[in-house]
Structure formats: C-alpha cells, structure tokens
Design an enzyme around this catalytic site. Structure first.
Site, PDB file in Angstrom:
ATOM      1  N   LYS A  57       0.863  -1.195   0.000  1.00 55.61           N
ATOM      2  CA  LYS A  57       0.000   0.000   0.000  1.00 55.61           C
ATOM      3  C   LYS A  57       0.887   1.229   0.000  1.00 55.61           C
ATOM      4  O   LYS A  57       2.044   1.166   0.420  1.00 55.61           O
ATOM      5  CB  LYS A  57      -0.853   0.011   1.269  1.00 55.61           C
ATOM      6  CG  LYS A  57      -2.078   0.885   1.170  1.00 55.61           C
ATOM      7  CD  LYS A  57      -3.215   0.167   0.516  1.00 55.61           C
ATOM      8  CE  LYS A  57      -4.397   1.050   0.255  1.00 55.61           C
ATOM      9  NZ  LYS A  57      -5.563   0.260  -0.184  1.00 55.61           N
ATOM     10  N   ASP A 113      -6.778   4.363  -4.849  1.00 52.68           N
ATOM     11  CA  ASP A 113      -7.509   4.238  -3.580  1.00 52.68           C
ATOM     12  C   ASP A 113      -8.156   5.620  -3.410  1.00 52.68           C
ATOM     13  O   ASP A 113      -8.335   6.326  -4.419  1.00 52.68           O
ATOM     14  CB  ASP A 113      -6.538   3.878  -2.437  1.00 52.68           C
ATOM     15  CG  ASP A 113      -7.261   3.380  -1.177  1.00 52.68           C
ATOM     16  OD1 ASP A 113      -7.598   2.196  -1.116  1.00 52.68           O
ATOM     17  OD2 ASP A 113      -7.493   4.185  -0.249  1.00 52.68           O
TER      18      ASP A 113
HETATM   19  N1  GLU Z   1      -7.246   0.265  -3.122  1.00 49.42           N
HETATM   20  C1  GLU Z   1      -7.980  -0.930  -3.383  1.00 49.42           C
HETATM   21  C2  GLU Z   1      -8.014  -1.808  -2.141  1.00 49.42           C
HETATM   22  O1  GLU Z   1      -8.083  -1.283  -1.046  1.00 49.42           O
HETATM   23  C3  GLU Z   1      -7.519  -1.631  -4.651  1.00 49.42           C
HETATM   24  C4  GLU Z   1      -6.084  -2.034  -4.675  1.00 49.42           C
HETATM   25  C5  GLU Z   1      -5.618  -2.544  -6.041  1.00 49.42           C
HETATM   26  O2  GLU Z   1      -6.401  -2.603  -6.967  1.00 49.42           O
HETATM   27  O3  GLU Z   1      -4.436  -2.897  -6.122  1.00 49.42           O
HETATM   28  O4  GLU Z   1      -8.036  -3.000  -2.195  1.00 49.42           O
END
Ligand code: GLU
Length: 450
Positions: A125, A165
């Site tokens: 992340k 996100d």
């Molecule tokens: N931000 C999204 C999540 O919390 C998607 C992450 C992604 O697609 O890599 O899962």
C-alpha cells in the site's frame, strides 16, 4: 500474558503511536489464536512476528510547485508488506489524513484480502498526505509526476504494482504512468486502474462496489434471503459507493443514502445515480449540490452533527454498506442500525467499522461482511488487469464481471467454510482472518526464513 498479547505489546513498544495499525493487527491476531494453539510450527517459525513486520517501508519527500509558483512538500509512502503470494499489490491513497500508521494498517489488511482472492498477489500500500481537494488539474499532474519520480525505482510489473484508492483514480494513474514510462522507457503493466484507452480493464472501475454487493448477495443467499426490495444505507460518494449503488439497483434493492467528507444525502425514493455520477465524476463538486435538483432529499452537514456517531447510519434501513473510509461506523452507529432493524452490513471500505462496532454486529448475529473479504473485488480485478496486460489481451466486460462474481463467491465460501470448521459458523470476520492467515503462513513456511 498470552503469546498474542506479548506480540501486540512488543509491537506497540517498537512502533509507537500507530493506532490504526494496532487496531488492524489486534483484530487479526485475536481471531487466529485458536489456530496458533493447534499448529505449533507457526510459533516456531515466528510467523506472526514476521507477518506484522513489513518486508520494506519506503518514505520519501514529494516536492512540487503549485499554481502560484510556490513550492509545496508532502510525505510519500510505499509499504511493501508481504510478497509470499506474489508481487506486492495494493493502492495509493492521496488524502491529508495519510500517515505511516494509516498506510501500515492498509498494507497489513491488504495481505489477507489479497490472499482470500486465491490469486497470486502479495500485499502492499502507499500514498501521500496530499489533499487533492481544490487543486487544479495542472497541480495534480505536477504532484503525480513528482511522486512517481521517486516511486518508479521501487516498482515493476513483477515486483510491486500500485493502483488507486481514495484520491487516486484514472486521472492520477494516467499522470503517474506517463512519468514512469518517461523515466524508464518501458510500457508495461506497472499500475492498475488504467484508462480503457491504454491498458485498463473493463469493469475495474466498477469492481470494488459491484464485488461488495455480490458478497452481500452470497451472504444473504446462505441465509435463504435476497437483496430484492431491501432498503440500503450507503456511505461515501467515490468509486466504491457509486458502483455499490449501481449494483444494488441492478439486484432490485433501494439505496437511499450517500455521503462525502462534508455531509450526507438521504433520499427516501432512492439515490439518483446519474446525478451522483455527474456531481462526483464529472463536476467533482460537493454532494450538497444534490438537493438543488431534489428538494425532497435531506442534506445533513457534518458540522451540524454531534461528535458521537455519523448521520448516515441513523436512518431506518434493512442493510448498510459503509463505503467511505476507516472508522466511519462506531458503536453508537452500530446500535442505532440494529435498533432500526438492520440485518446486513457489508464493508466496501477498508476497516470502516470500529472494533466495538464489529463486536456488536457479531454478537447480534446479523450478516456481517468484513472489508478484507467484501471489498476484495477491486484488487482481484486489478489482478485480472495484470493478466490481460501480461498476455496482451483485452477481455470483454462480461468476461471480467463473470470472473469477479466467481472470485467473490470463492472469498465468501472460504471465509464461511473456515468459520464453520473452527466452530464459529456465520462469523465471517473470524473465518476471513483464519483463511487469509493460513494461506500466507503456509507459503511463508515453504519459502523459508526470508
Ligand atoms: N485500493 C484498493 C483496495 O483497497 C484496490 C487495490 C488494487 O487494486 O491494487 O483494495
């Protein structure tokens, strides 16, 4: 002191003040206590001590010039948490609340979420404490370019693949991809959530919201019920909330609310989805504008609402879909929902319910879908985007949507079956934590002490 509590105490001492991260860790570790007692190799291999420690944390300066010619500086982050199951995968969040604790909790949750999908993706992340609100398009571009000028050296299609996100959508992904390509000279699937014109996947934009509603559908089916005719409270007004609302309509439910950082809209007749998309996706404005078109809807501003609780959860409804952000549903909200007859809560956001709120739902034995299971559709579809990029193919909307449905069914089944196997039938928080943990732990053991 138990083994788990000792681990949490050590973590609090060595990573002080990371409250959201501790919250996420405590929830997972408390669930897996029975498993740790029955499988001695997990302790011998220091699995939980390794799991709570990111493989790598990158923090960097993001300097950029605003439209007045002044230099601004933000903090940038990428946490590469666990690569036992595949390349680090997870979004980038641009929001003023971002700090090391928030990114770490999100990265930690992502490990288990990604494991539950059954796909080959590890957990990561990132983001920045940048506030996109009120910034011009040129400022957003300069910020994204500066952010990628540092990030590019850490990522790659087989090492770490960021996505969007909160605050990061197709526009930001476009600017970051352009900069990555310019620096490296490589055109490759290093980011997901890309535009459909150049490598994005159909249904990726819809996937998190649609996936959460599919998950709710499977939870209800297991209880002999369905979404048809159900009144649903939804929070948020971004990608997740918008496409949860769309899918709820497809399945015959009535979504009656949405919210943004400034206030809540309650519209008893059902949210006007076209208007919501126009305000948020096209005009990028406050939800307050909704009542200019619909005078029969109510707008409650955050400023007018008492501290304890959130307006969106105080209306009568059969189901609730928190799709905004962490800790947006507290214990008083949970009690209000139950008193108003709510029997289903599905988390579209990451950790939107506080621990006490989750405990309240579990105790009441309503259908509760935790975020790390229910919102896995977004990242799962990102992996489908990676697969399309790697094979130089484009799949149809129907193909991607069918795979998304299958994946959400798999996530529900594995969480539900595991909960039953470990003696807590119907408790999907427990089932999701154990199932996700087991897959990652076994892979880590097979790969040795790395
Ligand atoms: N931000 C999204 C999540 O919390 C998607 C992450 C992604 O697609 O890599 O899962």
């Amino acid at each position: 002191m138990t083994y788990i509590h000792q681990t949490i105490t050590d973590l609090k001492r060595t990573s002080p003040s990371q409250c959201e991260f501790f919250q996420a860790v405590e929830e997972v570790l408390e669930s897996i206590e029975p498993l740790l007692e029955s499988v001695p190799r997990y302790k011998k291999q220091a699995i939980i001590q390794r799991m709570v420690e990111p493989e790598r944390q990158i923090m960097f300066r993001v300097p950029w010039m605003d439209d007045n010619g002044d230099i601004q500086v933000n903090k940038g982050y990428r946490i590469e948490f666990n690569s036992a199951l595949g390349p680090y995968k997870g979004g980038l969040r641009f929001h003023p609340s971002v700090n090391a604790s928030i990114i770490k909790f999100l990265g930690f949750e992502q490990i288990f979420k990604n494991a539950l999908t059954g796909l080959p993706i590890g957990g990561g992340k990132g983001g920045a404490n940048f506030d996109p609100k009120g910034r011009s398009d040129a400022e957003i571009m300069r910020f994204c370019q500066s952010f990628m000028t540092e990030l590019y050296r850490h990522i790659g299609p087989t090492t770490d693949v960021p996505a969007g996100d909160i605050g990061v959508g197709a526009r930001e992904i476009g600017y970051m991809f352009g900069q990555y390509k310019r620096i490296t000279g490589r055109y490759e699937g290093v980011l997901t959530g890309k535009s459909l014109l150049w490598g994005g996947s159909l249904a990726r934009k819809e996937a998190t919201g649609y996936g959460a509603v599919y998950f709710a559908k499977y939870m209800l089916e297991a209880r002999g019920d369905s979404l048809k005719g159900k009144t649903c409270l939804v929070s948020g007004a971004g990608n997740v909330a918008t496409y949860a609302i769309e899918k709820l309509y497809h399945l015959g439910a009535i979504p009656v609310s949405c919210s943004d950082s400034r206030g809540t809209i309650y519209h008893e007749k059902g949210i006007d989805l076209d208007l919501l998309k126009d305000i948020k996706e096209v005009r990028r404005k406050s939800l307050k504008e909704y009542i200019e078109t619909h005078s029969d809807a109510q707008y409650i501003s955050v400023a007018d609402y008492p501290e304890d609780g959130h307006a969106v959860w105080r209306f009568k409804a059969d189901a609730a879909f928190p799709c905004a952000t962490q800790n947006e549903l507290c214990v008083s909200d949970a009690k209000a929902l139950l008193e108003n007859g709510c029997t289903l809560v599905t988390e579209g956001a990451n950790m939107p319910s506080t621990q006490e709120a989750v405990d309240t739902f579990i105790e009441a034995k309503i259908a509760f879908g935790p975020g790390k299971a229910a919102n896995a559709g977004g990242v799962a579809t990102s992996q489908l985007e990676m697969a399309q990029n790697a094979s130089m193919q484009n799949w149809s909307f129907e193909q991607v949507d069918a795979k998304l449905k299958d994946i959400m069914k798999h996530v529900f089944n594995i969480a539900n079956d595991t909960a039953a196997e470990f003696g807590q039938p119907g408790n999907l928080v427990f089932g999701a934590n154990i199932a996700g943990f087991k897959r990652v732990a076994e892979a880590m053991i097979e790969q040795g002490a790395v």
